[in-house]
Design an enzyme around this catalytic site. Structure first.
Site, PDB file in Angstrom:
ATOM      1  N   ASP A  23      -6.162   1.215   6.229  1.00  0.00           N
ATOM      2  CA  ASP A  23      -5.321   0.577   5.214  1.00  0.00           C
ATOM      3  C   ASP A  23      -6.088  -0.498   4.441  1.00  0.00           C
ATOM      4  OD1 ASP A  23      -2.942   0.276   3.830  1.00  0.00           O
ATOM      5  OD2 ASP A  23      -2.129  -1.190   5.239  1.00  0.00           O
ATOM      6  N   ARG A  36      -6.418   0.865  -8.271  1.00  0.00           N
ATOM      7  CA  ARG A  36      -6.258   1.176  -6.851  1.00  0.00           C
ATOM      8  C   ARG A  36      -7.085   2.381  -6.403  1.00  0.00           C
ATOM      9  NH1 ARG A  36      -2.206  -0.565  -3.822  1.00  0.00           N
ATOM     10  NH2 ARG A  36      -2.121   1.461  -2.809  1.00  0.00           N
ATOM     11  N   ASN A  71       3.870   8.402   2.006  1.00  0.00           N
ATOM     12  CA  ASN A  71       3.003   8.100   0.860  1.00  0.00           C
ATOM     13  C   ASN A  71       3.313   8.943  -0.386  1.00  0.00           C
ATOM     14  OD1 ASN A  71       0.132   7.314   2.981  1.00  0.00           O
ATOM     15  ND2 ASN A  71       1.524   5.912   1.946  1.00  0.00           N
ATOM     16  N   ARG A  74       4.629   7.150  -3.515  1.00  0.00           N
ATOM     17  CA  ARG A  74       3.786   6.347  -4.418  1.00  0.00           C
ATOM     18  C   ARG A  74       3.817   6.932  -5.826  1.00  0.00           C
ATOM     19  NH1 ARG A  74      -1.348   3.911  -1.190  1.00  0.00           N
ATOM     20  NH2 ARG A  74      -0.108   3.102   0.540  1.00  0.00           N
TER      21      ARG A  74
HETATM   22  C1  IPE Z   1      -0.347   3.685   6.302  1.00  0.00           C
HETATM   23  O1  IPE Z   1      -0.620   2.820   5.243  1.00  0.00           O
HETATM   24  C2  IPE Z   1      -0.767   5.060   5.934  1.00  0.00           C
HETATM   25  C3  IPE Z   1      -2.200   5.276   5.778  1.00  0.00           C
HETATM   26  C4  IPE Z   1      -3.139   4.424   6.025  1.00  0.00           C
HETATM   27  C5  IPE Z   1      -2.565   6.580   5.355  1.00  0.00           C
HETATM   28  P1  IPE Z   1       0.507   2.393   4.216  1.00  0.00           P
HETATM   29  O2  IPE Z   1      -0.115   1.477   3.249  1.00  0.00           O
HETATM   30  O3  IPE Z   1       1.194   3.582   3.661  1.00  0.00           O
HETATM   31  O4  IPE Z   1       1.542   1.622   5.164  1.00  0.00           O
HETATM   32  P2  IPE Z   1       2.727   0.638   4.807  1.00  0.00           P
HETATM   33  O5  IPE Z   1       3.554   1.314   3.767  1.00  0.00           O
HETATM   34  O6  IPE Z   1       2.127  -0.603   4.278  1.00  0.00           O
HETATM   35  O7  IPE Z   1       3.435   0.415   6.101  1.00  0.00           O
HETATM   36  C1  IPE Z   2      -4.571   3.097   2.555  1.00  0.00           C
HETATM   37  O1  IPE Z   2      -4.754   2.105   1.596  1.00  0.00           O
HETATM   38  C2  IPE Z   2      -4.771   4.473   1.998  1.00  0.00           C
HETATM   39  C3  IPE Z   2      -3.539   5.269   1.870  1.00  0.00           C
HETATM   40  C4  IPE Z   2      -2.354   4.896   2.287  1.00  0.00           C
HETATM   41  C5  IPE Z   2      -3.676   6.562   1.241  1.00  0.00           C
HETATM   42  P1  IPE Z   2      -3.577   1.633   0.669  1.00  0.00           P
HETATM   43  O2  IPE Z   2      -3.552   2.479  -0.554  1.00  0.00           O
HETATM   44  O3  IPE Z   2      -2.292   1.587   1.409  1.00  0.00           O
HETATM   45  O4  IPE Z   2      -4.025   0.182   0.275  1.00  0.00           O
HETATM   46  P2  IPE Z   2      -3.140  -1.117   0.213  1.00  0.00           P
HETATM   47  O5  IPE Z   2      -2.463  -1.267   1.528  1.00  0.00           O
HETATM   48  O6  IPE Z   2      -2.156  -0.924  -0.901  1.00  0.00           O
HETATM   49  O7  IPE Z   2      -4.110  -2.207  -0.079  1.00  0.00           O
HETATM   50 MG    MG Z   3      -1.361   0.183   2.521  1.00  0.00          MG
END
Ligand code: IPE
Ligand code: IPE
Ligand code: MG
Length: 249
Positions: A23, A36, A71, A74
């Site tokens: 993450d 991003r 996800n 998003r």
């Molecule tokens: C968890 O990260 C999923 C992955 C790392 C693939 P998220 O960024 O989706 O988690 P939340 O939404 O902050 O809990």
């Molecule tokens: C984890 O990084 C990757 C996925 C969930 C695909 P994030 O995209 O959740 O990054 P943050 O948490 O928004 O920084």
């Molecule tokens: Mg995240």
């Protein structure tokens, strides 16, 4: 002798199975005033470093959370970039994995992915199926609740088909129907990015895993960070319900 080898020897107890919630990609990019998706692209390098380091250290299974069942919520553009990236990286890296004797598999509900991506995944799994140095599992469209529900459904189907009796359902047979059942138990669960939650990752499998949380954002996670997590894991006393005295005996 390389530093990697020296440090590997310094770590006495290598966890057999490590899982990582990767993450912080988005924040890593945003901190630099970038989009991003730049963070997701940079995160690929950390994946490669972790796979290579884990294999060198003798870890038997590495499971990486790449895309959760939540996800999909998003922005459409971000999801589509992630799918393209997955496809691109899979195509580019599979030969390297094979060369390193790594068995590759994807866990999660693959039915929602494009048929092209599903085919690529199947090819990569087939190519590497007999490899023995380490199992790399990528969790994609994965959710811990999905995993448990899926296992329950499969077992129920078997009961309805009279293949098993209701009394044949127990922790062990249930476990056999969950993802990663064929791998060693999960020892260490790492989450980067500073949040202290499991986000619907390996709910069943994490029952007795040690948790390691770090503020490091995923694109900044490297070999040294992984070794640090393992050395902290080494300082933990895993009691599995017993007392400390019992464990020491
Ligand atoms: C968890 O990260 C999923 C992955 C790392 C693939 P998220 O960024 O989706 O988690 P939340 O939404 O902050 O809990
Ligand atoms: C984890 O990084 C990757 C996925 C969930 C695909 P994030 O995209 O959740 O990054 P943050 O948490 O928004 O920084
Ligand atoms: Mg995240």
């Amino acid at each position: 002798m390389s530093t990697t080898v020296i440090q590997a020897e310094a770590i006495e107890n290598i966890p057999q199975h490590i899982a990582i919630i990767m993450d912080g990609n988005g924040r890593w990019a945003q901190q630099q005033g970038k989009r991003r998706v730049t963070g997701h692209k940079a995160g690929v390098e950390s994946v490669r470093a972790s796979v290579s380091c884990a294999r060198k250290l003798g870890v038997k299974a590495l499971t990486l959370f790449a895309f959760s069942s939540e996800n999909w919520q998003r922005p459409e553009k971000e999801v589509s970039v992630l799918m393209d990236l997955f496809m691109f990286v899979l195509t580019r890296e599979v030969k390297r994995l094979h060369k390193n004797n790594i068995k590759f598999q994807v866990i999660g509900d693959l039915s929602r992915f494009s048929s092209k991506l599903q085919q690529k995944i199947a090819e990569a799994e087939k190519l590497t199926e007999d490899n023995t140095s380490m199992v790399l599992s990528i969790a994609a469209n994965y959710g811990g609740r999905w995993d448990i529900t899926h296992a329950a459904k499969q077992l129920t189907q078997k009961v309805l088909n009279n293949e098993i009796a209701l009394d044949d359902i127990n922790e062990s047979s249930f476990n056999a129907h969950t993802s990663l059942a064929q791998l060693p138990e999960l020892d260490l669960l790492i989450r980067t990015g500073g949040d202290y939650r499991i986000s619907n990752f390996l709910l069943w499998q994490a029952a007795y895993a040690e948790f390691y949380f770090t503020d490091i954002l995923w694109p900044d996670f490297d070999e040294e960070q992984l070794k640090k997590a393992i050395s902290i894991f080494n300082q933990r006393e895993r009691r599995f319900g017993q007392t400390s005295d019992q464990i020491k005996k």
